[in-house]
Design a protein around this motif. Structure first.
Motif, PDB file in Angstrom:
ATOM      1  N   ASP A 155     -15.510  24.840  32.121  1.00 43.06           N
ATOM      2  CA  ASP A 155     -16.068  25.201  30.717  1.00 43.06           C
ATOM      3  C   ASP A 155     -17.902  25.430  31.115  1.00 43.06           C
ATOM      4  O   ASP A 155     -18.532  26.564  30.260  1.00 43.06           O
ATOM      5  CB  ASP A 155     -15.953  24.497  29.984  1.00 43.06           C
ATOM      6  N   ARG A 176     -11.693  20.361  32.760  1.00 42.84           N
ATOM      7  CA  ARG A 176     -12.664  21.241  32.408  1.00 42.84           C
ATOM      8  C   ARG A 176     -14.201  21.810  32.044  1.00 42.84           C
ATOM      9  O   ARG A 176     -14.384  22.871  31.431  1.00 42.84           O
ATOM     10  CB  ARG A 176     -12.408  20.468  30.365  1.00 42.84           C
ATOM     11  N   ARG A 214      -7.340  25.935  21.226  1.00 46.86           N
ATOM     12  CA  ARG A 214      -5.663  25.101  21.949  1.00 46.86           C
ATOM     13  C   ARG A 214      -5.119  25.924  21.195  1.00 46.86           C
ATOM     14  O   ARG A 214      -4.011  26.507  21.266  1.00 46.86           O
ATOM     15  CB  ARG A 214      -5.799  23.499  21.289  1.00 46.86           C
ATOM     16  N   ARG A 274     -18.340  24.099  21.945  1.00 40.85           N
ATOM     17  CA  ARG A 274     -18.938  24.457  23.402  1.00 40.85           C
ATOM     18  C   ARG A 274     -20.021  25.306  23.437  1.00 40.85           C
ATOM     19  O   ARG A 274     -21.276  24.929  24.358  1.00 40.85           O
ATOM     20  CB  ARG A 274     -18.363  24.867  24.190  1.00 40.85           C
ATOM     21  N   SER A 313      -9.302  25.845  28.861  1.00 44.63           N
ATOM     22  CA  SER A 313     -10.506  26.215  29.489  1.00 44.63           C
ATOM     23  C   SER A 313      -9.640  27.874  30.037  1.00 44.63           C
ATOM     24  O   SER A 313     -10.891  28.911  29.972  1.00 44.63           O
ATOM     25  CB  SER A 313     -10.674  25.210  30.631  1.00 44.63           C
TER      26      SER A 313
HETATM   27  O1  C5P Z   1     -12.497  20.150  21.887  1.00 46.67           O
HETATM   28  P1  C5P Z   1     -12.072  20.086  22.381  1.00 46.67           P
HETATM   29  O2  C5P Z   1     -12.080  19.276  23.851  1.00 46.67           O
HETATM   30  O3  C5P Z   1      -9.923  19.787  21.966  1.00 46.67           O
HETATM   31  O4  C5P Z   1     -11.675  22.111  23.179  1.00 46.67           O
HETATM   32  C1  C5P Z   1     -10.722  21.866  24.433  1.00 46.67           C
HETATM   33  C2  C5P Z   1     -11.164  23.190  25.129  1.00 46.67           C
HETATM   34  O5  C5P Z   1     -11.692  24.549  23.948  1.00 46.67           O
HETATM   35  C3  C5P Z   1     -12.505  23.250  25.592  1.00 46.67           C
HETATM   36  O6  C5P Z   1     -12.409  22.349  27.335  1.00 46.67           O
HETATM   37  C4  C5P Z   1     -12.941  24.553  25.526  1.00 46.67           C
HETATM   38  O7  C5P Z   1     -12.106  24.581  27.357  1.00 46.67           O
HETATM   39  C5  C5P Z   1     -12.680  25.312  24.927  1.00 46.67           C
HETATM   40  N1  C5P Z   1     -13.651  25.213  24.020  1.00 46.67           N
HETATM   41  C6  C5P Z   1     -14.907  26.686  24.354  1.00 46.67           C
HETATM   42  N2  C5P Z   1     -15.003  26.835  22.935  1.00 46.67           N
HETATM   43  C7  C5P Z   1     -15.922  25.944  22.337  1.00 46.67           C
HETATM   44  C8  C5P Z   1     -14.498  24.653  21.482  1.00 46.67           C
HETATM   45  C9  C5P Z   1     -14.004  24.764  22.468  1.00 46.67           C
HETATM   46  O8  C5P Z   1     -14.412  27.571  25.038  1.00 46.67           O
HETATM   47  N3  C5P Z   1     -16.726  26.072  21.092  1.00 46.67           N
END
Ligand code: C5P
Length: 227
Positions: free
Chosen positions: A188, A184, A39, A134, A104
């Protein structure tokens, strides 16, 4: 008891960070919110108009990567690190709906992931860490002793996220939040680099019908089995 690595992955708005913080506090572990890192990079790109609702200037983001510093600064009162972008506390701003709508796309850029994963690895290398995201159990710490994969119905998740944003005073509507959660998940799960998938050895937790307390007790007993 030995200090283990706990990887918490799953769909958007499944309460990963809430449970991760609870766990870290209870166990005296370090909590790392990897979503906050993606973010923060997204916020940087948004401020420079490198990403908007209908564009992504990947080349520009890559040219700027060396100038983007994302760090956690420990906050005594909160008990965990607060996200800083080039030394500015951006914890509040990164939670805005606009950032959720763009993150994303930025998180799908392999070089962005490479930079952040390297950092996540360094933060967690000594164990005693609860990391949520993720790709923690699949890519960042494939050897984590405990891997959780959290999920819940999209409606339930949107409802929780909607209430959270409302409480913070953000002007959002439920449909918009639901759309963001679903989009998302889709982006993702279908991206080429490190897509969101459940690791084979992750334990799936569907919390559609679990209270926070029930969920926490359940997870705590899983931790006890491993320590
Ligand atoms: O966890 P959160 O919803 O705040 O994460 C925001 C976005 O960051 C996710 O929708 C994803 O696109 C990305 N993300 C990721 N890999 C991670 C954590 C987050 O791709 N380890």
């Amino acid at each position: 008891t030995k200090k283990i690595t706990i990887a918490i992955d799953g769909h958007s708005s499944t309460g990963k960070s809430t449970v991760a913080k609870q766990l870290a506090k209870k166990l005296g572990y370090v909590y790392v919110d990897t979503g906050a890192m993606y973010r923060a990079v997204t916020l940087y790109a948004m401020r420079k108009i490198m990403v908007t609702d209908n564009k992504l200037d990947k080349e520009a983001i890559l040219r700027h990567l060396a100038f983007i510093s994302v760090k956690f600064k420990f906050d005594e009162d909160l008990g965990y690190g607060v996200i800083h972008l080039n030394n500015e506390n951006v914890e509040k701003e990164i939670r805005l709906m606009e950032v959720s709508n763009n993150v994303s796309k930025v998180a799908a850029i392999p070089e962005v992931r490479e930079m952040l994963v390297k950092q996540q690895h360094e933060i967690g290398e000594d164990g005693g860490v609860v990391m949520d995201g993720r790709d923690i159990g699949t890519v960042v710490f494939p050897d984590a002793e405990l891997k959780l994969f959290m999920t819940a119905s999209a409606e339930k998740r949107a409802e929780r996220r909607y209430n959270e944003l409302k409480e913070k005073g953000e002007d959002v509507n439920y449909e918009e939040v639901l759309k963001n959660v679903e989009e998302r998940d889709h982006l993702d799960s279908t991206r080429e680099t490190s897509p969101l998938v459940k690791a084979d050895d992750a334990i799936e937790i569907d919390n559609s019908n679990l209270s926070r307390e029930e969920q926490f007790e359940k997870i705590l007993s899983l931790v006890k089995e491993k320590t």
